[in-house]
Each structure stands twice: as C-alpha cells, then as structure tokens.
Design a protein around this motif. Sequence first.
Motif, PDB file in Angstrom:
ATOM      1  N   THR A  55       0.802  -1.225   0.000  1.00 24.72           N
ATOM      2  CA  THR A  55       0.000   0.000   0.000  1.00 24.72           C
ATOM      3  C   THR A  55       0.834   1.274   0.000  1.00 24.72           C
ATOM      4  OG1 THR A  55      -0.175   0.162   2.418  1.00 24.72           O
ATOM      5  CG2 THR A  55      -1.837  -1.205   1.266  1.00 24.72           C
ATOM      6  N   VAL A  56       2.154   1.153  -0.062  1.00 17.40           N
ATOM      7  CA  VAL A  56       3.018   2.334  -0.058  1.00 17.40           C
ATOM      8  C   VAL A  56       2.741   3.175  -1.307  1.00 17.40           C
ATOM      9  CG1 VAL A  56       5.412   3.153  -0.191  1.00 17.40           C
ATOM     10  CG2 VAL A  56       4.829   1.253   1.311  1.00 17.40           C
ATOM     11  N   ARG A  57       2.481   4.445  -1.083  1.00 15.41           N
ATOM     12  CA  ARG A  57       2.256   5.393  -2.181  1.00 15.41           C
ATOM     13  C   ARG A  57       3.600   5.894  -2.703  1.00 15.41           C
ATOM     14  NH1 ARG A  57      -1.563   6.990   1.871  1.00 15.41           N
ATOM     15  NH2 ARG A  57      -3.673   6.508   1.188  1.00 15.41           N
ATOM     16  N   THR A  58       3.586   6.459  -3.893  1.00 18.98           N
ATOM     17  CA  THR A  58       4.820   6.968  -4.504  1.00 18.98           C
ATOM     18  C   THR A  58       5.485   8.013  -3.616  1.00 18.98           C
ATOM     19  OG1 THR A  58       3.832   6.597  -6.663  1.00 18.98           O
ATOM     20  CG2 THR A  58       5.786   7.974  -6.603  1.00 18.98           C
ATOM     21  N   SER A  59       4.697   8.929  -3.090  1.00 22.16           N
ATOM     22  CA  SER A  59       5.275   9.966  -2.214  1.00 22.16           C
ATOM     23  C   SER A  59       5.880   9.343  -0.958  1.00 22.16           C
ATOM     24  CB  SER A  59       4.215  11.000  -1.837  1.00 22.16           C
ATOM     25  OG  SER A  59       3.133  10.381  -1.161  1.00 22.16           O
ATOM     26  N   GLU A  60       5.237   8.304  -0.458  1.00 19.06           N
ATOM     27  CA  GLU A  60       5.764   7.611   0.718  1.00 19.06           C
ATOM     28  C   GLU A  60       7.044   6.854   0.379  1.00 19.06           C
ATOM     29  OE1 GLU A  60       1.635   6.742   3.171  1.00 19.06           O
ATOM     30  OE2 GLU A  60       2.196   5.407   1.527  1.00 19.06           O
ATOM     31  N   ALA A  61       7.123   6.311  -0.830  1.00 20.04           N
ATOM     32  CA  ALA A  61       8.343   5.618  -1.254  1.00 20.04           C
ATOM     33  C   ALA A  61       9.524   6.579  -1.253  1.00 20.04           C
ATOM     34  CB  ALA A  61       8.147   4.998  -2.637  1.00 20.04           C
ATOM     35  N   SER A  62       9.282   7.797  -1.704  1.00 14.48           N
ATOM     36  CA  SER A  62      10.342   8.814  -1.681  1.00 14.48           C
ATOM     37  C   SER A  62      10.775   9.118  -0.257  1.00 14.48           C
ATOM     38  CB  SER A  62       9.864  10.098  -2.354  1.00 14.48           C
ATOM     39  OG  SER A  62       9.600   9.873  -3.702  1.00 14.48           O
ATOM     40  N   THR A  63       9.809   9.225   0.628  1.00 15.00           N
ATOM     41  CA  THR A  63      10.115   9.476   2.038  1.00 15.00           C
ATOM     42  C   THR A  63      10.912   8.319   2.621  1.00 15.00           C
ATOM     43  OG1 THR A  63       8.096  10.780   2.285  1.00 15.00           O
ATOM     44  CG2 THR A  63       9.097   9.941   4.306  1.00 15.00           C
ATOM     45  N   TRP A  78      14.810   2.291  -4.778  1.00 16.12           N
ATOM     46  CA  TRP A  78      13.592   1.630  -4.304  1.00 16.12           C
ATOM     47  C   TRP A  78      13.718   0.117  -4.355  1.00 16.12           C
ATOM     48  CZ3 TRP A  78      10.058   2.332  -1.087  1.00 16.12           C
ATOM     49  CH2 TRP A  78       8.877   1.578  -1.101  1.00 16.12           C
ATOM     50  N   GLN A  79      14.307  -0.415  -5.405  1.00 15.06           N
ATOM     51  CA  GLN A  79      14.482  -1.870  -5.508  1.00 15.06           C
ATOM     52  C   GLN A  79      15.349  -2.394  -4.366  1.00 15.06           C
ATOM     53  OE1 GLN A  79      12.607  -3.473  -7.550  1.00 15.06           O
ATOM     54  NE2 GLN A  79      13.360  -5.456  -6.936  1.00 15.06           N
ATOM     55  N   GLN A  80      16.330  -1.618  -3.956  1.00 21.06           N
ATOM     56  CA  GLN A  80      17.175  -2.018  -2.829  1.00 21.06           C
ATOM     57  C   GLN A  80      16.382  -1.988  -1.517  1.00 21.06           C
ATOM     58  OE1 GLN A  80      20.057   1.009  -3.857  1.00 21.06           O
ATOM     59  NE2 GLN A  80      21.665  -0.566  -3.957  1.00 21.06           N
ATOM     60  N   VAL A  81      15.480  -1.027  -1.373  1.00 22.17           N
ATOM     61  CA  VAL A  81      14.617  -0.982  -0.194  1.00 22.17           C
ATOM     62  C   VAL A  81      13.793  -2.259  -0.128  1.00 22.17           C
ATOM     63  CG1 VAL A  81      12.603   0.163   0.837  1.00 22.17           C
ATOM     64  CG2 VAL A  81      14.498   1.531  -0.041  1.00 22.17           C
ATOM     65  N   ARG A  82      13.201  -2.630  -1.264  1.00 28.88           N
ATOM     66  CA  ARG A  82      12.385  -3.849  -1.301  1.00 28.88           C
ATOM     67  C   ARG A  82      13.208  -5.082  -0.911  1.00 28.88           C
ATOM     68  NH1 ARG A  82       8.785  -4.192  -6.509  1.00 28.88           N
ATOM     69  NH2 ARG A  82       8.089  -5.947  -5.275  1.00 28.88           N
ATOM     70  N   GLN A  83      14.427  -5.179  -1.458  1.00 29.03           N
ATOM     71  CA  GLN A  83      15.275  -6.336  -1.142  1.00 29.03           C
ATOM     72  C   GLN A  83      15.681  -6.340   0.329  1.00 29.03           C
ATOM     73  OE1 GLN A  83      15.994  -9.091  -3.048  1.00 29.03           O
ATOM     74  NE2 GLN A  83      16.681  -9.786  -1.030  1.00 29.03           N
ATOM     75  N   GLN A  84      16.032  -5.186   0.852  1.00 31.04           N
ATOM     76  CA  GLN A  84      16.430  -5.125   2.256  1.00 31.04           C
ATOM     77  C   GLN A  84      15.251  -5.416   3.183  1.00 31.04           C
ATOM     78  OE1 GLN A  84      18.689  -1.614   3.198  1.00 31.04           O
ATOM     79  NE2 GLN A  84      20.320  -2.144   1.784  1.00 31.04           N
ATOM     80  N   ALA A 115       7.469   0.854   8.412  1.00 28.45           N
ATOM     81  CA  ALA A 115       6.393   0.817   9.404  1.00 28.45           C
ATOM     82  C   ALA A 115       6.071   2.233   9.891  1.00 28.45           C
ATOM     83  CB  ALA A 115       6.776  -0.077  10.581  1.00 28.45           C
ATOM     84  N   PHE A 116       7.092   3.034  10.106  1.00 31.45           N
ATOM     85  CA  PHE A 116       6.884   4.422  10.554  1.00 31.45           C
ATOM     86  C   PHE A 116       6.066   5.206   9.529  1.00 31.45           C
ATOM     87  CE2 PHE A 116       8.421   8.756   9.772  1.00 31.45           C
ATOM     88  CZ  PHE A 116       7.893   9.394  10.886  1.00 31.45           C
ATOM     89  N   VAL A 117       6.455   5.131   8.273  1.00 31.59           N
ATOM     90  CA  VAL A 117       5.758   5.898   7.229  1.00 31.59           C
ATOM     91  C   VAL A 117       4.300   5.456   7.123  1.00 31.59           C
ATOM     92  CG1 VAL A 117       5.659   6.309   4.732  1.00 31.59           C
ATOM     93  CG2 VAL A 117       7.837   6.515   5.953  1.00 31.59           C
ATOM     94  N   LEU A 118       4.045   4.163   7.192  1.00 36.68           N
ATOM     95  CA  LEU A 118       2.664   3.677   7.110  1.00 36.68           C
ATOM     96  C   LEU A 118       1.881   3.997   8.392  1.00 36.68           C
ATOM     97  CD1 LEU A 118       3.254   0.330   5.215  1.00 36.68           C
ATOM     98  CD2 LEU A 118       2.385   2.507   4.301  1.00 36.68           C
ATOM     99  N   LYS A 119       2.529   3.955   9.534  1.00 37.66           N
ATOM    100  CA  LYS A 119       1.879   4.291  10.804  1.00 37.66           C
ATOM    101  C   LYS A 119       1.540   5.781  10.858  1.00 37.66           C
ATOM    102  CE  LYS A 119       2.643   3.832  15.798  1.00 37.66           C
ATOM    103  NZ  LYS A 119       1.793   2.735  16.230  1.00 37.66           N
ATOM    104  N   LYS A 120       2.357   6.578  10.232  1.00 36.73           N
ATOM    105  CA  LYS A 120       2.164   8.027  10.231  1.00 36.73           C
ATOM    106  C   LYS A 120       0.857   8.422   9.541  1.00 36.73           C
ATOM    107  CE  LYS A 120       4.831  12.233   9.514  1.00 36.73           C
ATOM    108  NZ  LYS A 120       4.633  12.791  10.839  1.00 36.73           N
TER     109      LYS A 120
END
Length: 182
Positions: A19-27, A38-44, A57-62
């Motif tokens: 459910t991560v939005r594009t703006s949240e992905a940047s954050t 972003w691909q590295q974020v997904r792998q990590q 979790a922080f970005v989605l909780k926010k």
Amino acid sequence: MLIVHTPADGPVERYDFRTVRTSEASTITSLVTADLAWQQVRQQLRDEDPDVMRVVAFVLKKRSDESLRIADFDPLVGELAVKLDRREIEEWATIAAEKIVSVELPPAVLEASLSSILDEADDVEHARATIQKLISGKFPAGPAEPTTESSDPTPAESTSSEASSSASSPTSSTSTDEESTT
C-alpha cells in the motif's frame, strides 16, 4: 509483504508494504539513506533489515498518527518482522505446484519440505491449508506451456482482455482477516 509490529505493551500492528504510495516511497528512501534505490529498499525489507522495517512501518503508521516523529517510533528489533500475506502464499503455492507435478515424493516428505513457508507466513493457518491442498493435488499449478494442438480456448481458459468481474478489488488487501492498523 507485511511488516508486523508486536510491541510488548500494545496490540499487534500490521503494515502492508503493497500500500506504499509513490510519495511515501520517496520518504522511505530518503529516511533510510539518500543513496538507496527503491528496488534495494524492497530487497532489504525481504532480508528483514531493521532500519528498513522501522522506516516503512513508521511511514505507514504516520498515516493514522500525523504527529508521529521517527525519533518517537523506535521499536525493539525483535518486535518487527516481515511476513508473507495470503496473496504471496498463493503465489508461492502456484510455483510449488508446478514443481510438485514433476517429482514423486511421499506426502510426509513433501509436507516437510513445504512446511518452511509456515515461518514466513502471517496467516499460518492459511499457509498450512495451502500446503495440504498442494500435497493432495488440489492446488492448481500455474499455466502450462501453450500447446499448438488447438487454438480454441477451453471453458477454463479466457482470451478476453476485459476487466475481471471478480467481486474483489485489485487493490484490496488479502493479507489477513484482521483489519490493517494503517
């Protein structure tokens, strides 16, 4: 993927990475490190990197607590885990079903080899039921290689490019029966 936060002093929270939005992905990428793609974020995240789990979790909780600050969200490493949702278990099972048809193993051996997915599943009972379907041959394998014998579709096949008439939304969460905390 779900990030599951299990605090010692509160309810379990689930954050659906899908459910991560594009703006949240940047954050997320800027909070983890400016040099991370972003691909590295997904792998990590798949590798359960604590910093990435925390930031996602922080970005989605926010979303539900706009005043939350990253410094205020610092769970213990053991309180965060990455789990597979129901859809990911189904995708895994489709691949497993394709492999199972080519091997002949006793059901007990097959179950033992498939059971490792239980540690990765958020909904363990769903994963267990899926394993039983696989063992009994009731879980369909993925699409077979196309044959040239007939070009007419069978009733089970569809050549339509129309949108699905399924009752579920393509963006609906199939993670668990529990409500998301985001």
